[in-house]
Design a protein around this motif. Sequence first.
Motif, PDB file in Angstrom:
ATOM      1  N   ALA A  74      55.476  69.208  52.987  1.00  0.00           N
ATOM      2  CA  ALA A  74      54.597  70.168  53.672  1.00  0.00           C
ATOM      3  C   ALA A  74      54.569  69.948  55.184  1.00  0.00           C
ATOM      4  CB  ALA A  74      53.185  70.033  53.122  1.00  0.00           C
ATOM      5  N   LEU A 111      47.548  80.459  57.840  1.00  0.00           N
ATOM      6  CA  LEU A 111      47.257  79.322  56.962  1.00  0.00           C
ATOM      7  C   LEU A 111      47.652  79.659  55.518  1.00  0.00           C
ATOM      8  CD1 LEU A 111      43.782  78.178  58.340  1.00  0.00           C
ATOM      9  CD2 LEU A 111      46.045  77.348  58.947  1.00  0.00           C
ATOM     10  N   ILE A 166      59.144  71.167  63.834  1.00  0.00           N
ATOM     11  CA  ILE A 166      58.903  72.291  62.932  1.00  0.00           C
ATOM     12  C   ILE A 166      60.250  72.805  62.423  1.00  0.00           C
ATOM     13  CG2 ILE A 166      56.725  72.981  63.982  1.00  0.00           C
ATOM     14  CD1 ILE A 166      58.140  75.065  65.581  1.00  0.00           C
ATOM     15  N   PHE A 201      46.443  70.319  52.642  1.00  0.00           N
ATOM     16  CA  PHE A 201      45.482  71.426  52.588  1.00  0.00           C
ATOM     17  C   PHE A 201      44.338  71.175  53.575  1.00  0.00           C
ATOM     18  CE2 PHE A 201      47.345  70.562  48.392  1.00  0.00           C
ATOM     19  CZ  PHE A 201      48.166  71.674  48.307  1.00  0.00           C
ATOM     20  N   VAL A 225      54.830  76.010  51.785  1.00  0.00           N
ATOM     21  CA  VAL A 225      54.853  74.675  51.164  1.00  0.00           C
ATOM     22  C   VAL A 225      55.285  74.803  49.702  1.00  0.00           C
ATOM     23  CG1 VAL A 225      53.448  72.704  50.471  1.00  0.00           C
ATOM     24  CG2 VAL A 225      53.140  73.695  52.735  1.00  0.00           C
ATOM     25  N   HIS A 247      55.670  72.569  57.900  1.00  0.00           N
ATOM     26  CA  HIS A 247      54.919  73.825  57.777  1.00  0.00           C
ATOM     27  C   HIS A 247      53.485  73.636  58.276  1.00  0.00           C
ATOM     28  CE1 HIS A 247      58.251  75.523  55.593  1.00  0.00           C
ATOM     29  NE2 HIS A 247      58.277  74.442  54.837  1.00  0.00           N
ATOM     30  N   VAL A 248      52.945  72.452  58.037  1.00  0.00           N
ATOM     31  CA  VAL A 248      51.585  72.170  58.497  1.00  0.00           C
ATOM     32  C   VAL A 248      51.574  72.012  60.016  1.00  0.00           C
ATOM     33  CG1 VAL A 248      49.713  70.481  58.414  1.00  0.00           C
ATOM     34  CG2 VAL A 248      50.867  71.146  56.303  1.00  0.00           C
ATOM     35  N   ILE A 249      52.548  71.269  60.542  1.00  0.00           N
ATOM     36  CA  ILE A 249      52.585  71.031  61.994  1.00  0.00           C
ATOM     37  C   ILE A 249      52.738  72.355  62.745  1.00  0.00           C
ATOM     38  CG2 ILE A 249      54.031  70.066  63.838  1.00  0.00           C
ATOM     39  CD1 ILE A 249      54.360  67.616  62.095  1.00  0.00           C
ATOM     40  N   ALA A 250      53.542  73.266  62.186  1.00  0.00           N
ATOM     41  CA  ALA A 250      53.737  74.563  62.849  1.00  0.00           C
ATOM     42  C   ALA A 250      52.413  75.306  62.979  1.00  0.00           C
ATOM     43  CB  ALA A 250      54.725  75.404  62.049  1.00  0.00           C
ATOM     44  N   ARG A 251      51.452  74.960  62.125  1.00  0.00           N
ATOM     45  CA  ARG A 251      50.170  75.670  62.163  1.00  0.00           C
ATOM     46  C   ARG A 251      49.060  74.835  62.791  1.00  0.00           C
ATOM     47  NH1 ARG A 251      53.499  77.457  58.320  1.00  0.00           N
ATOM     48  NH2 ARG A 251      53.479  79.700  57.984  1.00  0.00           N
ATOM     49  N   LEU A 307      45.188  72.098  57.050  1.00  0.00           N
ATOM     50  CA  LEU A 307      45.199  73.553  57.264  1.00  0.00           C
ATOM     51  C   LEU A 307      43.781  74.115  57.241  1.00  0.00           C
ATOM     52  CD1 LEU A 307      48.203  74.691  55.022  1.00  0.00           C
ATOM     53  CD2 LEU A 307      48.138  74.613  57.506  1.00  0.00           C
ATOM     54  N   TYR A 308      43.011  73.724  56.230  1.00  0.00           N
ATOM     55  CA  TYR A 308      41.688  74.325  56.033  1.00  0.00           C
ATOM     56  C   TYR A 308      40.572  73.303  56.249  1.00  0.00           C
ATOM     57  CZ  TYR A 308      43.863  78.481  54.039  1.00  0.00           C
ATOM     58  OH  TYR A 308      44.589  79.621  53.859  1.00  0.00           O
TER      59      TYR A 308
END
Lengths: 415, 282
Positions: B273, A25, A90, B187, A32, B276-280, B190-191
Amino acid sequence: MTREAAVLSVSNLSKKYCRDLGRSLWYGLGDVARELTLGGGSARAGSLRRGEFWALRDVSFELCAGESLAVVGANGAGKSTLLKILYGLIKPDAGRVRVAGRVGAMIELGTGFNPVLTGRENVRVGAALLGLPRAGADDLIGAVADFAGLEEFMDTPVQFYSSGMQARLSYAVAAHLRPDLLLVDEVLAVGDLAYQRKCFNHMRKYLDEGGTLVFVSHSPYHVQSICRRGILLEGGRLAFDGTAVECLDSHFGTQLRGESGDGANVERRAVVLDEDHPVAVESVAAEATGGGELRTGEEVRVTLRYRALRGTDALWGFSIWTGDQWVCVTGGLDTTPRRLAAGAGELRCRIPRLPLAAGSYWLKAAVIDPDTFQPLALLGWRDTPQPFDVAEDPTALKNTRTMVNQLTVLEVLWD
Amino acid sequence: MEEVIYSAESQLRSPARFVADTWADLRVSPGLAWRLFLHSLRANYRRSWLGYFWLLAPPLATTVIWVSLNSARVLKVGPTETPYTVYVLTGTMLWQVFADAINSPLQQLSNARAILTKSRVPHEALLLAGLIEVLFNLAVRLLVLLPVLLWFRSELNLTPTALALAPFGVAALLLLGFALGLMLTPFGLLYQDVPRGLALAVGFWFFLTPVIYPWPSSGRAALLAKLNPVAPLLEATRGWLTTGGTTAAREFVLVLALTLPVLLAAWLLQRLARPHVIARLG
């Protein structure tokens, strides 16, 4: 093949993930920030940050219109990651993907279905998500319901569908949108045989009409039915690129080499001969009488080398075990006692027609006291057995035998 | 034939492609958002017996509680320009627009998590569907507010000009909430701390905004009100709805002017973003 002609060009594609969620994370925030500051998608694209590993590394291939590519590999080899990048979900961390045309995908069973909505409503939403106008969506619903055989269930909420019904609906929606590149990830495994056949016929027709297919499956039946080409991914790297049949062969070879029983890696120690250990088996080997690889149906010589403290009467034999050492496939025991001379010597026998199917096996040997039937010396029981491979040219039949774990081949006289 | 390139480079390095991709997503989003909204509406209330009553329940309950507390003189609320029932009801409904809008982007994308990680969906459609839902919820609540305004009309100053400005006030509250919510979305996906912190912050913010009691005009509290961007939007809109005018027009324009660039920046951040967010996420 030129890059211009290819529908899909993948060059030096790499993607890394982090094993630790907290770090992942945190790295996400960094990625980003780099995206905003015009940097690469990920810090130091060629190197790994702490806790990261390569899910894909330097993968390159091309695919033209009308071609079907099987992506084969063990769990965690990077197949789904590859599909997600091809679909644009991705970003890669290095390398490039170029797709000429529209991509359709079934990344997973029931993709995007809202369980509370009916099949009809879900198809309508799915069509809208893929940019189909309302009139087109209405036509699509009819075609999908007809193809999936779900006419009676289109007004039932999807949560009441069986997994097979969801698979039918998934495939029917994606396939009827007629993308230029269709990505299919393991979604047909739960459909019944009749529906699988229907899907395969549909895929063949799609390919004949110039469609391009990337197909991920653990089922050799499915891969061999649909795909001409195949790539094998191992630990994120491209381990093989060739025909689908050769690719499966290579995959099975890798898997069998990876399976080894408890004693497979125990070092063999030199036995000191004494009254308690009057005989030691030095080695055992299976070799083709005519030289070269061992092949099904051909003659094989088994040779056991021993050392004896003194002249000893003994029986000897061998047994052949599967790659995981769970199953003794077959073996031979010479029930006529023979005299082992003091010092080093050899025992030999011939198998006129080897009955083993292609694969990797272990050879274990024993020298036995003829009076008590207790072993005098062993090889491969508490230490490493002797590995050997039986070869066969890659064919669909060979892959089918491997897949069903067929261990022996019968000599059959067909009328 | 369209050509798509995926690489590690920042999307901003190819501005023409970025604009083309964005335009393609924006073009399909309004129609898709409407359909997603209709289906989500059906899905939301399909397993509910009381259905849309749950939209009316929170502002009604807040009004009943605060009017009761005020009548019983448990709390000392200062004088209001309109009957207190109208003051609280309009305040809570307008606040609810802001609160729904700030929560909407993160809620929409979190709920669609399974779709986002498996399907290439224009996120703008999901976000827009969330905005439509906020407006729909407001429309249902207006069914309660309008009869109350009519009931108290002799004590209010309902002027057509001011009433015509009220939708702009609602839109401003909606945009401010949406812009702030959108800024937090990458954010928040992610969190988990972000949605939890947001819930706490919105609850606290409610009491720093003149929703259920008029804000003091002097002292430290007055300064807080000046710094609170929701306050002028809510005050002005309530004024247009009930008293025929507002004294916070200048602040309203200022906040609105600042909201638009924040909204643009938030949307750009969200779009960049995305992979990068989807990958996580899965």
